[in-house]
Write a protein that holds these residues in place. Structure first.
Motif, mmCIF file in Angstrom:
data_model
loop_
_atom_site.group_PDB
_atom_site.id
_atom_site.type_symbol
_atom_site.label_atom_id
_atom_site.label_comp_id
_atom_site.label_asym_id
_atom_site.label_seq_id
_atom_site.Cartn_x
_atom_site.Cartn_y
_atom_site.Cartn_z
ATOM 1 N N ARG A 135 -6.914 6.509 2.461
ATOM 2 C CA ARG A 135 -6.296 6.782 3.153
ATOM 3 C C ARG A 135 -4.880 7.127 3.856
ATOM 4 O O ARG A 135 -4.577 7.819 4.441
ATOM 5 C CB ARG A 135 -6.661 5.480 4.726
ATOM 6 C CG ARG A 135 -6.075 5.350 6.146
ATOM 7 C CD ARG A 135 -7.224 4.465 6.494
ATOM 8 N NE ARG A 135 -6.470 3.190 5.879
ATOM 9 C CZ ARG A 135 -7.037 2.935 5.723
ATOM 10 N NH1 ARG A 135 -7.997 2.743 5.684
ATOM 11 N NH2 ARG A 135 -6.693 1.509 5.318
ATOM 12 N N ILE A 136 -4.235 6.447 2.329
ATOM 13 C CA ILE A 136 -2.480 6.743 2.400
ATOM 14 C C ILE A 136 -2.457 8.295 1.799
ATOM 15 O O ILE A 136 -1.652 8.620 2.954
ATOM 16 C CB ILE A 136 -1.801 5.782 1.939
ATOM 17 C CG1 ILE A 136 -1.972 4.706 2.270
ATOM 18 C CG2 ILE A 136 -0.450 6.414 1.671
ATOM 19 C CD1 ILE A 136 -1.355 3.322 1.590
ATOM 20 N N SER A 175 -11.874 -1.906 -1.794
ATOM 21 C CA SER A 175 -10.832 -2.255 -0.644
ATOM 22 C C SER A 175 -9.807 -1.080 -0.904
ATOM 23 O O SER A 175 -9.135 -0.658 -0.396
ATOM 24 C CB SER A 175 -11.070 -3.593 -0.192
ATOM 25 O OG SER A 175 -10.169 -3.568 0.553
ATOM 26 N N LEU A 176 -9.408 -1.526 -2.101
ATOM 27 C CA LEU A 176 -7.516 -0.847 -2.489
ATOM 28 C C LEU A 176 -7.862 0.058 -2.797
ATOM 29 O O LEU A 176 -7.536 1.086 -2.200
ATOM 30 C CB LEU A 176 -7.562 -1.479 -3.722
ATOM 31 C CG LEU A 176 -7.127 -3.127 -4.023
ATOM 32 C CD1 LEU A 176 -6.824 -3.362 -5.336
ATOM 33 C CD2 LEU A 176 -5.523 -3.307 -3.497
ATOM 34 N N ARG A 221 -10.245 2.579 -1.001
ATOM 35 C CA ARG A 221 -9.943 3.000 0.610
ATOM 36 C C ARG A 221 -8.799 3.460 1.062
ATOM 37 O O ARG A 221 -8.174 4.214 1.781
ATOM 38 C CB ARG A 221 -11.188 1.757 0.728
ATOM 39 C CG ARG A 221 -12.278 2.520 0.958
ATOM 40 C CD ARG A 221 -13.736 2.236 2.236
ATOM 41 N NE ARG A 221 -13.471 0.459 1.925
ATOM 42 C CZ ARG A 221 -14.109 -0.439 1.501
ATOM 43 N NH1 ARG A 221 -14.859 0.491 0.498
ATOM 44 N NH2 ARG A 221 -13.345 -2.132 1.589
ATOM 45 N N ASN A 222 -7.751 1.847 1.163
ATOM 46 C CA ASN A 222 -6.589 1.952 1.290
ATOM 47 C C ASN A 222 -5.875 3.142 0.870
ATOM 48 O O ASN A 222 -5.267 3.977 1.333
ATOM 49 C CB ASN A 222 -6.152 0.967 1.378
ATOM 50 C CG ASN A 222 -6.726 -0.048 1.853
ATOM 51 O OD1 ASN A 222 -7.184 0.043 3.249
ATOM 52 N ND2 ASN A 222 -6.095 -1.402 1.724
ATOM 53 N N THR A 223 -5.775 3.809 -0.380
ATOM 54 C CA THR A 223 -5.057 4.417 -0.987
ATOM 55 C C THR A 223 -5.543 6.249 -0.510
ATOM 56 O O THR A 223 -4.903 6.471 -0.680
ATOM 57 C CB THR A 223 -5.590 4.626 -2.350
ATOM 58 O OG1 THR A 223 -5.144 3.247 -3.328
ATOM 59 C CG2 THR A 223 -4.966 5.939 -3.721
ATOM 60 N N LEU A 244 0.296 -1.251 -0.154
ATOM 61 C CA LEU A 244 -0.208 0.403 -0.231
ATOM 62 C C LEU A 244 0.552 1.497 -0.056
ATOM 63 O O LEU A 244 0.364 2.208 -0.912
ATOM 64 C CB LEU A 244 -1.318 -0.314 1.134
ATOM 65 C CG LEU A 244 -1.604 -1.173 1.352
ATOM 66 C CD1 LEU A 244 -2.776 -1.002 2.715
ATOM 67 C CD2 LEU A 244 -2.577 -1.656 0.223
#
Length: 295
Positions: free
Chosen positions: A292-293, A285-286, A288-290, A8
């Motif tokens: 957040r980062i 999901s990917l 959302r993680n992107t 990530l």
């Protein structure tokens, strides 16, 4: 199975839409579960994820050749219609239990492969697998040696029939090397090692391989099938571990509670929907993680 996803910390905005950077689609075998790959492909292409090369075995070879001939959503729609046909008329004759009895009586396979050949002949977009718009790689298993053989050119119908020829279920196919060939997924059902040999920047794995039933659901038939799958499963675990650092991976995986579906092609429409939702949720999901980062 050890699952690898792309780190990530390396995701940047626009990552999912990146194109022309060496993206290889890896399409596993999975019998009727190959229908789920079509839904996964739709979700990936809708998100702007397109292949530069495609690697496929067994049912994944059928899907992969079709997409490699025209890597567009329009071609995914064509594949959807092909799988709907299998729900109306199974490409394998009879029930699995009755057909296994044919093997016990000494037949080399319980199906003569005519229905599958007819389905492929009527729906393939090219006559030779070298005629695709992007490079396509198909695997078979040589019956005389047990060696996995990779093909970049050759007659599409024969190669697809060979790559899908599950031992005992469908007949081996004689190919241009003079050997008889079987299902390409016998040796490696998710051919990650070969895909990595193409030196991609990214692998997108469409994993519809069968899992293993829990003890309370085991039957004599499922235990027999476990014997076929166990060795392949160990190879797959090792191939996941051996993916080189620096290759980014997106892994679409059919939920394991559907691992018992093997031969009921009437399930194809539902599996396409399930594949789409599985990939859609993975991509969300990917993203959302992107986000957040990046924040």
């Amino acid at each position: 199975m050890m699952r690898r996803t792309f780190p990530l910390k390396r995701i940047t905005r626009g990552f999912l839409q990146r194109r022309g950077k060496g993206t290889v689609f890896v399409l596993s075998g999975g019998a009727v579960r190959g229908a789920a790959q079509v839904g996964m492909l739709r979700a990936a292409l809708e998100e702007g994820i397109f292949p530069d090369q495609i690697v496929g075995v067994s049912a994944g070879a059928l899907n992969g050749l079709s997409l490699a001939s025209n890597p567009t959503l329009q071609q995914v729609s064509v594949l959807e219609e092909v799988w709907k046909k299998t729900a109306e008329k199974s490409p394998i004759r009879g029930s699995l239990v009755r057909n296994l009895a044919a093997i016990i009586r000494g037949k080399p396979s319980f199906d003569n492969g005519e229905r599958l050949r007819e389905l492929i002949s009527e729906n393939i977009p090219v006559q030779d697998i070298s005629q695709t718009k992007i490079p396509f790689h198909l695997a078979t298993t040589a019956a005389s040696s047990g060696r996995q053989v990779w093909w970049r050119k050759g007659p599409a119908v024969d190669l697809l029939c060979a790559s899908a020829a599950m031992p005992g279920a469908l007949p081996a196919i004689e190919l241009s090397d003079g050997d008889y060939h079987l299902d390409g997924g016998v040796v490696s059902n998710i051919p990650l090692r070969y895909a990595c040999s193409l030196r991609p920047a990214r692998l997108v794995v469409f994993d519809v391989a069968a899992g293993f039933l829990p003890p309370e659901k085991q039957t004599a038939l499922s235990i027999m099938m476990t014997g076929f799958r166990a060795a392949t499963a160990e190879v797959t675990r090792q191939e996941w571990r051996d993916i080189p650092e620096g290759i980014e991976v997106i892994h679409f995986r059919l939920p394991l509670d559907n691992h018992g579906i093997d031969d009921d092609f009437r399930e194809a429409p539902q599996l396409m929907n399930l594949g789409y939702m599985t990939a859609f949720e993975t991509l969300n999901s990917l993203k959302r993680n992107t986000t957040r980062i990046m924040n």
